[in-house]
Enzyme design. Structure first.
Site, PDB file in Angstrom:
ATOM      1  N   ASN A   1       0.832  -1.198   0.000  1.00  0.00           N
ATOM      2  CA  ASN A   1       0.000   0.000   0.000  1.00  0.00           C
ATOM      3  C   ASN A   1       0.869   1.251   0.000  1.00  0.00           C
ATOM      4  O   ASN A   1       2.066   1.209   0.295  1.00  0.00           O
ATOM      5  CB  ASN A   1      -0.912   0.016   1.228  1.00  0.00           C
TER       6      ASN A   1
ATOM      7  N   CYS B   1      -5.424  -7.157  -4.096  1.00  0.00           N
ATOM      8  CA  CYS B   1      -5.701  -5.952  -4.880  1.00  0.00           C
ATOM      9  C   CYS B   1      -6.182  -6.400  -6.249  1.00  0.00           C
ATOM     10  O   CYS B   1      -5.382  -6.816  -7.093  1.00  0.00           O
ATOM     11  CB  CYS B   1      -4.459  -5.077  -5.000  1.00  0.00           C
TER      12      CYS B   1
ATOM     13  N   CYS C   1     -11.526   0.292  -6.590  1.00  0.00           N
ATOM     14  CA  CYS C   1     -10.937  -0.783  -5.785  1.00  0.00           C
ATOM     15  C   CYS C   1     -11.593  -2.079  -6.235  1.00  0.00           C
ATOM     16  O   CYS C   1     -12.794  -2.276  -6.035  1.00  0.00           O
ATOM     17  CB  CYS C   1     -11.162  -0.544  -4.294  1.00  0.00           C
TER      18      CYS C   1
END
Length: 283
Positions: A65, A74, A217
């Site tokens: 991150n 992810c 996301c």
């Protein structure tokens, strides 16, 4: 020490794909924070490609991150990795060794990238939470107008709050940090607000753990689609509209979640994994 990289865009999700197959050097916190602070290189996640440690995998991926913490999943970053691998002639179908297990992905005929995100987990006993939760479909947690969340793990933990009005009208930048760091989540949590627009679509905004407010996301889109289906609000196959664009999510009857969408390249170059210094490749 030169590590090839590509800066990529997964529906506004800023991703750095770093080819670290020939390196034993880890990305240092100094390098990660330096890259995150750079206006041109600022990212949501770094996807570091390494050689596999398991026979059934083609490659191994590490996920970082922007705040220097490690991530377990992810979705958009994984799609960027698949695109990078296909564009560098490694093939069309891949099995990636990720922190959550083996993830399969491929490039579609229409140039979109699909990833099998695996199966969602609704078992609170297997989630990093600080108290007993009887029903993960309805958990008692509140911040302003947000309440009655659905808690789902897609390898990483997501809390989905459904709202009746458009998701843009709720200041997620205000409530997201509070909910991310709620005592219920000792390892923090991804926070999303969702608005159902039809049986085949929903709108979603996400405050991402370790990255903040993001344009997209992928794992949150998967969690939102599954949460909506669990509450009988949508069908299994829907479009999830994010600030950065649209992802197609198919929650199959075998419990696997298939995520499909586009990616874009921004630029490529070489970076130093110790310092974060980088140079664009202008060739």
């Amino acid at each position: 020490m030169k590590t090839p990289f590509s800066k990529m865009d997964g529906l506004g999700n800023q991703i750095i794909v770093a080819d670290m197959r020939e390196s034993t050097q880890a990305l240092t916190p100094q390098a990660i924070l330096a890259l995150s602070a750079d206006p041109e290189m600022h990212f949501d996640q770094i996807m570091a490609i390494r050689n596999p440690t398991k026979n059934e995998a083609d490659f191994h991926i590490e996920i970082w991150n922007a705040d220097g913490s490690k991530a377990k999943a992810c979705g958009n970053g994984t799609r960027c990795v698949i695109a990078w691998l296909t564009d560098h002639n490694f093939g069309e179908n891949f099995r990636l060794e990720a922190p959550t297990g083996i993830i399969e992905g491929k490039r579609q005929a229409d140039n979109l990238i699909s990833v099998d995100m695996g199966c969602p987990n609704f078992n609170a006993k297997e989630m990093p939470v600080s108290r007993e939760i009887v029903d993960t479909n309805h958990i008692d947690i509140t911040a302003g107008p947000l309440k009655d969340a659905c808690l789902i793990s897609i390898g990483n933990l997501h809390a989905i709050f459904f709202v009746e009005n458009d998701v843009q009208h709720i200041p997620l930048e205000k409530y997201g940090p509070k909910l991310e760091h709620d005592p219920l989540f000792p390892e923090r949590c991804n926070i999303s607000i969702a608005c159902i627009t039809s049986k085949k679509s929903l709108n979603l905004r996400t405050w991402e753990r370790g990255a903040g407010l993001t344009q997209a996301c992928g794992s949150a889109a998967c969690a939102g689609a599954v949460a909506a289906y669990r509450r009988s609000l949508t069908q299994r196959h829907i479009d999830v509209n994010l600030p950065g664009g649209k992802l197609n999510i198919f929650y199959r009857e075998d419990d696997h979640i298939i995520m499909t969408g586009p990616i874009k390249y921004q630029f490529s170059g070489f970076l130093n994994p110790l310092t974060g210094c980088y140079k664009k490749d202008n060739s």
